[in-house]
Design a protein around this motif. Sequence first.
Motif, PDB file in Angstrom:
ATOM      1  N   ILE A  19       0.871  -1.172   0.000  1.00  0.00           N
ATOM      2  CA  ILE A  19       0.000   0.000   0.000  1.00  0.00           C
ATOM      3  C   ILE A  19       0.906   1.219   0.000  1.00  0.00           C
ATOM      4  O   ILE A  19       1.775   1.353   0.857  1.00  0.00           O
ATOM      5  CB  ILE A  19      -0.906   0.016   1.251  1.00  0.00           C
ATOM      6  N   GLU A  20       0.707   2.090  -0.967  1.00  0.00           N
ATOM      7  CA  GLU A  20       1.556   3.272  -1.082  1.00  0.00           C
ATOM      8  C   GLU A  20       0.723   4.527  -0.839  1.00  0.00           C
ATOM      9  O   GLU A  20      -0.248   4.781  -1.534  1.00  0.00           O
ATOM     10  CB  GLU A  20       2.195   3.324  -2.463  1.00  0.00           C
ATOM     11  N   ASP A  21       1.079   5.285   0.180  1.00  0.00           N
ATOM     12  CA  ASP A  21       0.424   6.546   0.496  1.00  0.00           C
ATOM     13  C   ASP A  21       1.468   7.650   0.521  1.00  0.00           C
ATOM     14  O   ASP A  21       2.541   7.487   1.098  1.00  0.00           O
ATOM     15  CB  ASP A  21      -0.257   6.495   1.856  1.00  0.00           C
ATOM     16  N   CYS A  22       1.137   8.775  -0.090  1.00  0.00           N
ATOM     17  CA  CYS A  22       2.010   9.943  -0.064  1.00  0.00           C
ATOM     18  C   CYS A  22       1.276  11.066   0.654  1.00  0.00           C
ATOM     19  O   CYS A  22       0.054  11.169   0.593  1.00  0.00           O
ATOM     20  CB  CYS A  22       2.363  10.385  -1.474  1.00  0.00           C
ATOM     21  N   GLY A  23       2.040  11.901   1.336  1.00  0.00           N
ATOM     22  CA  GLY A  23       1.431  13.018   2.045  1.00  0.00           C
ATOM     23  C   GLY A  23       2.472  14.014   2.502  1.00  0.00           C
ATOM     24  O   GLY A  23       3.664  13.852   2.252  1.00  0.00           O
ATOM     25  N   THR A  34      -3.203  10.925  -1.094  1.00  0.00           N
ATOM     26  CA  THR A  34      -4.022   9.845  -1.643  1.00  0.00           C
ATOM     27  C   THR A  34      -5.173   9.538  -0.692  1.00  0.00           C
ATOM     28  O   THR A  34      -5.006   9.532   0.526  1.00  0.00           O
ATOM     29  CB  THR A  34      -3.171   8.576  -1.852  1.00  0.00           C
ATOM     30  N   HIS A  35      -6.344   9.275  -1.265  1.00  0.00           N
ATOM     31  CA  HIS A  35      -7.532   9.013  -0.458  1.00  0.00           C
ATOM     32  C   HIS A  35      -8.244   7.750  -0.936  1.00  0.00           C
ATOM     33  O   HIS A  35      -9.459   7.674  -0.932  1.00  0.00           O
ATOM     34  CB  HIS A  35      -8.486  10.204  -0.515  1.00  0.00           C
ATOM     35  N   THR A  36      -7.475   6.750  -1.348  1.00  0.00           N
ATOM     36  CA  THR A  36      -8.067   5.510  -1.829  1.00  0.00           C
ATOM     37  C   THR A  36      -8.453   4.606  -0.662  1.00  0.00           C
ATOM     38  O   THR A  36      -7.907   4.704   0.430  1.00  0.00           O
ATOM     39  CB  THR A  36      -7.091   4.753  -2.747  1.00  0.00           C
ATOM     40  N   SER A  37      -9.391   3.708  -0.924  1.00  0.00           N
ATOM     41  CA  SER A  37      -9.866   2.770   0.080  1.00  0.00           C
ATOM     42  C   SER A  37      -8.760   1.773   0.451  1.00  0.00           C
ATOM     43  O   SER A  37      -7.961   1.380  -0.393  1.00  0.00           O
ATOM     44  CB  SER A  37     -11.063   2.006  -0.466  1.00  0.00           C
ATOM     45  N   LYS A  38      -8.756   1.360   1.699  1.00  0.00           N
ATOM     46  CA  LYS A  38      -7.804   0.332   2.162  1.00  0.00           C
ATOM     47  C   LYS A  38      -8.506  -1.016   2.314  1.00  0.00           C
ATOM     48  O   LYS A  38      -7.957  -1.951   2.863  1.00  0.00           O
ATOM     49  CB  LYS A  38      -7.172   0.738   3.507  1.00  0.00           C
ATOM     50  N   GLU A  39      -9.754  -1.103   1.803  1.00  0.00           N
ATOM     51  CA  GLU A  39     -10.539  -2.328   1.885  1.00  0.00           C
ATOM     52  C   GLU A  39      -9.875  -3.423   1.070  1.00  0.00           C
ATOM     53  O   GLU A  39      -9.476  -3.206  -0.075  1.00  0.00           O
ATOM     54  CB  GLU A  39     -11.941  -2.071   1.359  1.00  0.00           C
ATOM     55  N   LEU A  40      -9.769  -4.626   1.652  1.00  0.00           N
ATOM     56  CA  LEU A  40      -9.198  -5.775   0.965  1.00  0.00           C
ATOM     57  C   LEU A  40     -10.177  -6.281  -0.080  1.00  0.00           C
ATOM     58  O   LEU A  40     -11.346  -6.515   0.223  1.00  0.00           O
ATOM     59  CB  LEU A  40      -8.866  -6.895   1.942  1.00  0.00           C
TER      60      LEU A  40
END
Length: 47
Positions: A19-23, A34-40
């Motif tokens: 999972i790649e998140d930038c901030g 990034t504001h994507t879902s972390k749902e599997l």
Amino acid sequence: MCFSIEPGIYIPGFSGVRIEDCGVLTKEGFKPFTHTSKELKVLTVKE
């Protein structure tokens, strides 16, 4: 200051995911870009 947070899990001989998140870090705390879902989600292939 900008950061990339990239936790991952890998199962040898099977699969892996990252999972790649930038901030940006501000005085108020971490603000993600990034504001994507972390749902599997499990994907299967039908033959």
